[in-house]
Design a protein around this motif. Structure first.
Motif, PDB file in Angstrom:
ATOM      1  N   MET A 277       0.831  -1.197   0.000  1.00 36.00           N
ATOM      2  CA  MET A 277       0.000   0.000   0.000  1.00 36.00           C
ATOM      3  C   MET A 277       0.871   1.254   0.000  1.00 36.00           C
ATOM      4  O   MET A 277       1.724   1.433   0.862  1.00 36.00           O
ATOM      5  CB  MET A 277      -0.914  -0.020   1.236  1.00 36.00           C
ATOM      6  N   LEU A 278       0.653   2.129  -0.965  1.00 33.98           N
ATOM      7  CA  LEU A 278       1.373   3.393  -1.060  1.00 33.98           C
ATOM      8  C   LEU A 278       0.562   4.468  -0.341  1.00 33.98           C
ATOM      9  O   LEU A 278      -0.600   4.706  -0.679  1.00 33.98           O
ATOM     10  CB  LEU A 278       1.562   3.775  -2.526  1.00 33.98           C
ATOM     11  N   HIS A 279       1.182   5.125   0.653  1.00 35.32           N
ATOM     12  CA  HIS A 279       0.464   6.128   1.445  1.00 35.32           C
ATOM     13  C   HIS A 279       1.221   7.447   1.539  1.00 35.32           C
ATOM     14  O   HIS A 279       0.770   8.385   2.200  1.00 35.32           O
ATOM     15  CB  HIS A 279       0.193   5.578   2.856  1.00 35.32           C
ATOM     16  N   ALA A 280       2.356   7.576   0.866  1.00 40.49           N
ATOM     17  CA  ALA A 280       3.166   8.793   0.918  1.00 40.49           C
ATOM     18  C   ALA A 280       2.523   9.904   0.094  1.00 40.49           C
ATOM     19  O   ALA A 280       1.876   9.639  -0.925  1.00 40.49           O
ATOM     20  CB  ALA A 280       4.564   8.504   0.389  1.00 40.49           C
ATOM     21  N   LYS A 281       2.717  11.153   0.550  1.00 39.79           N
ATOM     22  CA  LYS A 281       2.162  12.317  -0.137  1.00 39.79           C
ATOM     23  C   LYS A 281       3.286  13.335  -0.337  1.00 39.79           C
ATOM     24  O   LYS A 281       3.574  14.144   0.556  1.00 39.79           O
ATOM     25  CB  LYS A 281       1.039  12.941   0.705  1.00 39.79           C
ATOM     26  N   THR A 282       3.941  13.302  -1.488  1.00 41.54           N
ATOM     27  CA  THR A 282       5.073  14.179  -1.757  1.00 41.54           C
ATOM     28  C   THR A 282       5.021  14.684  -3.195  1.00 41.54           C
ATOM     29  O   THR A 282       4.375  14.086  -4.060  1.00 41.54           O
ATOM     30  CB  THR A 282       6.425  13.463  -1.550  1.00 41.54           C
ATOM     31  N   ALA A 283       5.722  15.787  -3.436  1.00 41.00           N
ATOM     32  CA  ALA A 283       5.906  16.294  -4.795  1.00 41.00           C
ATOM     33  C   ALA A 283       7.222  17.056  -4.835  1.00 41.00           C
ATOM     34  O   ALA A 283       7.564  17.752  -3.873  1.00 41.00           O
ATOM     35  CB  ALA A 283       4.749  17.205  -5.210  1.00 41.00           C
ATOM     36  N   VAL A 284       7.960  16.908  -5.941  1.00 41.83           N
ATOM     37  CA  VAL A 284       9.242  17.593  -6.115  1.00 41.83           C
ATOM     38  C   VAL A 284       9.290  18.209  -7.514  1.00 41.83           C
ATOM     39  O   VAL A 284       9.017  17.528  -8.500  1.00 41.83           O
ATOM     40  CB  VAL A 284      10.438  16.634  -5.949  1.00 41.83           C
ATOM     41  N   ALA A 285       9.636  19.491  -7.574  1.00 39.37           N
ATOM     42  CA  ALA A 285       9.752  20.189  -8.852  1.00 39.37           C
ATOM     43  C   ALA A 285      11.206  20.543  -9.118  1.00 39.37           C
ATOM     44  O   ALA A 285      11.844  21.243  -8.319  1.00 39.37           O
ATOM     45  CB  ALA A 285       8.904  21.468  -8.839  1.00 39.37           C
ATOM     46  N   THR A 291       7.175  19.411  -1.528  1.00 36.67           N
ATOM     47  CA  THR A 291       6.212  19.400  -0.433  1.00 36.67           C
ATOM     48  C   THR A 291       6.077  17.980   0.086  1.00 36.67           C
ATOM     49  O   THR A 291       6.153  17.004  -0.675  1.00 36.67           O
ATOM     50  CB  THR A 291       4.835  19.942  -0.866  1.00 36.67           C
ATOM     51  N   VAL A 292       5.913  17.868   1.391  1.00 42.25           N
ATOM     52  CA  VAL A 292       5.625  16.591   2.044  1.00 42.25           C
ATOM     53  C   VAL A 292       4.703  16.905   3.203  1.00 42.25           C
ATOM     54  O   VAL A 292       4.875  17.910   3.895  1.00 42.25           O
ATOM     55  CB  VAL A 292       6.928  15.893   2.523  1.00 42.25           C
ATOM     56  N   ALA A 320      16.672  14.181  -1.525  1.00 41.62           N
ATOM     57  CA  ALA A 320      16.292  12.926  -0.879  1.00 41.62           C
ATOM     58  C   ALA A 320      14.919  12.458  -1.353  1.00 41.62           C
ATOM     59  O   ALA A 320      14.711  11.258  -1.614  1.00 41.62           O
ATOM     60  CB  ALA A 320      16.297  13.095   0.643  1.00 41.62           C
ATOM     61  N   LEU A 321      13.967  13.378  -1.485  1.00 43.27           N
ATOM     62  CA  LEU A 321      12.632  13.012  -1.950  1.00 43.27           C
ATOM     63  C   LEU A 321      12.657  12.556  -3.402  1.00 43.27           C
ATOM     64  O   LEU A 321      11.956  11.615  -3.789  1.00 43.27           O
ATOM     65  CB  LEU A 321      11.689  14.199  -1.788  1.00 43.27           C
TER      66      LEU A 321
END
Length: 361
Positions: A277-285, A291-292, A320-321
């Motif tokens: 199950m994937l539950h991570a909430k991140t975004a990288v530009a 954002t995490v 790292a993200l």
């Protein structure tokens, strides 16, 4: 739209629940004045009792210890036994938005935040709930894949102020966001903006020039967010979405898949994470801004629930993200336009049901 540069704060990233829970317990045990914990799910299992005993020990020692759990999210997991234990040892406990016949509509708005603040100097925020499903030692190799971050300094002080607002219930008194460095810890409600996380997430999407990596367990984008993703791809950005191949809420997966056709046609690459199950909430530009936090990329997180996200220009955190995203792609299967056009008719029907219900998911 450029994002402020800087981001000199130091962060610790957690992608394994056992490591996070060890760090949280150690921080609680080192507290000198107060401990504040807010969690959507707080389960009375191996993980919950371990955290609960640490909280109770500090309350017995005379510290101010407060715990707020969401009444709906923890309805079947936060038992009366553990609540009674905590109260008996001096922990102040609240269940956010219990059902009320006088105010039935407020039950729809949930506290989806996961936040621990110790002495106002150290804070933990991210996607991890307090439950065994996120622990390898308790749940095994199938534990949920999630992301959390530890922060200190001025951002931890802000986290403390945000907890105070949540505890008081006066969300209109939310302290204003903003750091000169470009790093900010923000809720989605403030005195000047009811959809603050959504606004900053949109800004992050607009800032991407080369690549945009987004991970979310519940992908039910509003029209504006979907449009920003498409526009990013059209201006040549390498847009990649990492979504769950399996979900604990199947209808949200149906709704997500209803958007695939538009995304794939725009050149966006979609990957479905396979092993757990994937539950991570991140975004990288562009490996430069990220954002995490607790907000999913869906209607409830952006427009209904109470959430909290870190937006950062810290280069080490962004790197790292981004590295974690690439690692996760190794356990994902890419969805191609050709393969998607050949999916079974039954799947299309399920997608129609999910998309129809998207505003309530």
């Amino acid at each position: 739209m450029p994002w402020p540069t800087g981001g000199t704060d130091e962060y610790t990233l957690f992608t394994e629940g056992d490591d996070l829970y060890d760090a949280m317990v150690a921080s609680i045990e080192a507290a000198r004045r107060r401990v504040d914990l807010e969690s959507y799910i707080f389960a009375a299992d191996e993980v919950g009792w371990r955290l609960g005993e640490a909280l109770a020990a500090q309350a017995r020692a005379g510290l101010q210890v407060r715990l707020m759990v969401d009444a709906a999210g923890s309805m079947f997991s936060f038992s009366r036994e553990i609540e009674r234990y905590l109260r008996q040892h001096g922990v102040a406990v609240r269940r956010f938005h219990r059902w009320s016949w006088r105010q039935p509509l407020r039950f729809y708005r949930r506290d989806h935040r996961k936040l621990l603040v110790v002495d106002g100097h150290e804070a933990f925020v991210g996607g991890f709930n307090i439950h065994r499903e996120s622990s390898r030692s308790a749940y095994g190799p199938g534990r949920w894949r999630d992301t959390h971050v530890r922060l200190d300094g001025a951002l931890a002080e802000r986290a403390s102020a945000l907890f105070e607002v949540a505890w008081s219930g006066n969300h209109r008194g939310e302290p204003l966001a903003g750091r000169p460095s470009g790093d900010a810890l923000v809720p989605n409600h403030s005195r000047i903006c009811r959809h603050q996380v959504h606004c900053l997430f949109t800004r992050l999407l607009q800032s991407a020039d080369r690549r945009l990596f987004v991970t979310t367990p519940y992908f039910v984008p509003d029209r504006g967010t979907q449009g920003e993703l498409v526009q990013a791809a059209k201006r040549g950005v390498d847009v990649r979405l990492l979504l769950p191949g399996k979900s604990d809420v199947p209808i949200t997966r149906w709704a997500a898949r209803a958007a695939y056709r538009t995304l794939l046609a725009a050149g966006i690459r979609v990957f479905e994470y396979q092993p757990r199950m994937l539950h991570a909430k991140t975004a990288v530009a562009d490996g430069m801004t990220a954002t995490v936090g607790t907000a999913n990329l869906d209607y409830r997180s952006f427009f209904v629930n109470y959430e909290i996200n870190l937006f950062s220009a810290n280069r080490a955190l962004c790197t790292a993200l981004e590295e974690q995203f690439r690692t996760d792609l190794g356990d994902a299967v890419e969805v191609t336009a050709r393969g998607w056009s050949r999916r079974p008719w039954g799947g299309m029907a399920a997608e129609a049901v999910g998309w129809t219900a998207r505003r309530w998911l």
